[in-house]
Design a protein around this motif. Sequence first.
Motif, PDB file in Angstrom:
ATOM      1  N   GLN B 156       0.833  -1.211   0.000  1.00  0.00           N
ATOM      2  CA  GLN B 156       0.000   0.000   0.000  1.00  0.00           C
ATOM      3  C   GLN B 156       0.860   1.250   0.000  1.00  0.00           C
ATOM      4  O   GLN B 156       0.600   2.226  -0.712  1.00  0.00           O
ATOM      5  N   TRP B 157       1.869   1.194   0.808  1.00  0.00           N
ATOM      6  CA  TRP B 157       2.775   2.352   0.871  1.00  0.00           C
ATOM      7  C   TRP B 157       3.397   2.584  -0.506  1.00  0.00           C
ATOM      8  O   TRP B 157       3.472   3.712  -0.990  1.00  0.00           O
ATOM      9  N   CYS B 158       3.828   1.491  -1.149  1.00  0.00           N
ATOM     10  CA  CYS B 158       4.464   1.581  -2.468  1.00  0.00           C
ATOM     11  C   CYS B 158       3.514   2.185  -3.513  1.00  0.00           C
ATOM     12  O   CYS B 158       3.925   3.006  -4.331  1.00  0.00           O
ATOM     13  N   GLN B 159       2.247   1.753  -3.433  1.00  0.00           N
ATOM     14  CA  GLN B 159       1.271   2.286  -4.386  1.00  0.00           C
ATOM     15  C   GLN B 159       1.086   3.787  -4.210  1.00  0.00           C
ATOM     16  O   GLN B 159       0.965   4.539  -5.176  1.00  0.00           O
ATOM     17  N   SER B 160       1.106   4.208  -2.955  1.00  0.00           N
ATOM     18  CA  SER B 160       0.914   5.630  -2.668  1.00  0.00           C
ATOM     19  C   SER B 160       2.095   6.477  -3.153  1.00  0.00           C
ATOM     20  O   SER B 160       1.983   7.698  -3.228  1.00  0.00           O
TER      21      SER B 160
END
Lengths: 639, 222
Positions: B156-160
């Motif tokens: 999720q962090w990477c997507q953000s």
Amino acid sequence: MSETSESDEVRELFVQDGVLLFSAAASFINFVKSVGTLMITEYSDGTKFIEWKPIDVTVDSDIQDQEWAVVNTVEKRIRTLSGTVPPEHKNRSKYLRISFEDIKSFRISDKSRRLTLNDGKSEPICTYLFQHGNCDHLVGCLKTLVKTVASRRDKHLFIIPDIKDPEHEKIDRSFAELNVCTDSAYAWKLWNNFQERPVVATFEAFAKITDLVYRGPEHREIDADDVKEILNRSITEYESTTTTHSQGDYEVIDVPDLPKRRDFPRGKPLNLEQWLGVQDNEGRIEDSECIKLMIFQGGIVPSLREEVWKYLLDYYPWNCTKIERQKLVSQKNDEYFSMKLQWKTMTKTQEDNFTDYKERKTQIEKDVSRTDRTIDFYAGDNNPNLQILNDILMTYVMYNFDLGYVQGMSDLLSPILHLMQSEVDAFWCFVGFMNKLSSNFDADQVGMKEQLSNLHTILAFIDPDLAAYFDSHDSGNMFFCFRWLLVWFKRELSEEDCMSFWEVLWTGFPCDNFHLLICCAILTEEKRKLMDNNFGFTEILKHINELCGQLNVEKILNDAQGIFYQIKESEQLTDVVRLLLGLPILSNNSFDNHETSPFEESIDASNGSSSSPPKCSVDNVRISPDEVTFEKSLSSNFL
Amino acid sequence: MIHVSFSSSKFTAVAMASRKKVLLKVIILGDSSVGKTSLMNQYVNRKFSNQYKATIGADFLTKEVTVDDRSVTMQIWDTAGQERFQSLGVAFYRGADCCVLVFDVTAPNTFKSLDSWRDEFLVQASPREPENFPFVLLGNKVDLEPRSISSKRAQQWCQSKNNIPYFETSAKEALNVEQAFLAIAKNALAQQNSAVDLYNEFPDQIKLTYAQKPPSSGSSCC
């Protein structure tokens, strides 16, 4: 002065106790670093000598195994101008005896506490350290017995002119040529005045010449420049043969503006006998400077380190008695454990509500588990010594919360704990070490930036080519020396080497920031490899990192000491560099770059000139011009 | 067609049309003790040791690799993790072609720091297009228990962050390390190929003056 008590053949004109033989010819190596008595003697045939005899150290065997052996060293302090002849005077075979005829010059340094005799050819004959008082009386006596002339270039150097020396004749002849002085005594007086009061003496000489030109006996026309020329030539020629700079065994380096680099072989380490010898009956060490100097020269015998490090790291005051030390240890023990209790009793809730503390605790745990695990003392799972390492660092956080724990500190503590094997002793020694190095761990790293900048300044002075090379290869910020400086070469050296190295640096000799001269010694040694290969930013860093495990401690200490004297004796020495090395700043007087000894002070005072300038420490200088340069180079490098 | 591109480091000059050797500069960042040195050594030397010391200053290792038939030299930089050393570590950020962020999947704080590591890098390295600069995230120490940061949370962090590639690794077990670094190399190379210049300025011109900005798009020709 010359009244002496009669003995068989020897008259002792002067005697002084408590004189340490600091260096001497190889045949006297066994006596080097021993304390003894220094004498001026005259034999029945009229020859005069400077003699030194060691004090026989007698250890009472009954008490040898006790913690503190009583050692009878200095019977009593004597300094006499009349010869009180000790009963053993007839057995002079062990004496280091130097004939007046062999002494061509002598140099006084360390505020008149060190006297070096030179034969004018190769190595100095020997150096004495005056542990009690200074050498002023001895030199005063010497000056009544021989003619001495202060060197023009080095006012701590006194030349003993050889009457038969052709140079001496040359000067006499110069004065004779001028026909200014009728007797050579006047010529010598005039010349001495040139050393001490050049302006007055020059005018005096010109006045004489004026007399000569206008009212001279032969009405000879003499150009004043000719006179100056003749005088100058004589003096220069004379000095070029006698200064200490002309001694052998130089290492040739390619910097034309600095004096040649001299060799400073390491001395013998401080041993138990010497250590006990400098303590009085109650265990006080009065002459800590002398001990530090010996450690600077040769380090400490490993078995003695545990004891001496406590002094070097300011845990034990040098002048405390054995009883005072016991009291101190007990008090410091209580203090330590009360601080340890503070964090040991912290609850989990407290920790959770105290982020800064928790961060430090976590960081210590991480680093302790990877500190020197290849050394047996810290190796293996669940090694109890790791817990002690942890506890000391945690207690240090409570002792100095502002600094807390920063990476690198565990490296500094590790050898200390290994040596001390005692949690409390290691803690207080670590505190002393951190007091010396705390600026390395500033939150904003100002201390490290300043050191890197200072290193660049000093390097630019001693080797401008190399400094310019770094500048033009994106390395002017000297970042590649970061690891060296942060933990004082701990990562580059073996534990044993690191211990020998640190104890030398802790002495504070021979100047402030000596560790930066160590860096310069290594960098100038690597200069050719770096420059010939045209290394850039990455290759320089790689090359320097790969020196890890390759450094020879004795060599770098020797080289750095050589560099120190090159800098100190350089005629172009700048105030910026003086400040960095803690050398006295000289206001507008570039001629004289030496410290003032009591001898010159009296001369200076009589001339109404200012006395010794204030000694400035680098701590007072927060932002140097080079700091600005450094910031600039940071900006340009990081963009 | 001859296409020449420059980057701000003189070590990364690339002639893309030719088969000239490429040098990729990779910076590994992350909190202290997440395994930066171990990952680097596992990838380059295929070794793991419990006895690595905390990194002081900076060091790098190089490795020759082949990416998409191209011979590439990776220069992997390892720096100290403690926050206060960052003000000096930035000396090594410049000219980077890829930034590898590392956290320890068992230590939540190391995950929380990722934002500040990324931001700090972008500020200090000043790439031309910060939003397109290649980052890769590694969640290290997956061999250890208990795990506190799930794969989902990391992803999720990477997507953000504009879809940063994410790998779960174990330097100790050599798990996924090779794959992760291959992806790092590809991303770095792709970036070099697409961007004319990763960075805003040419170092030679910076030295002359700070005020004057060099031409922003004068370095490419077709």
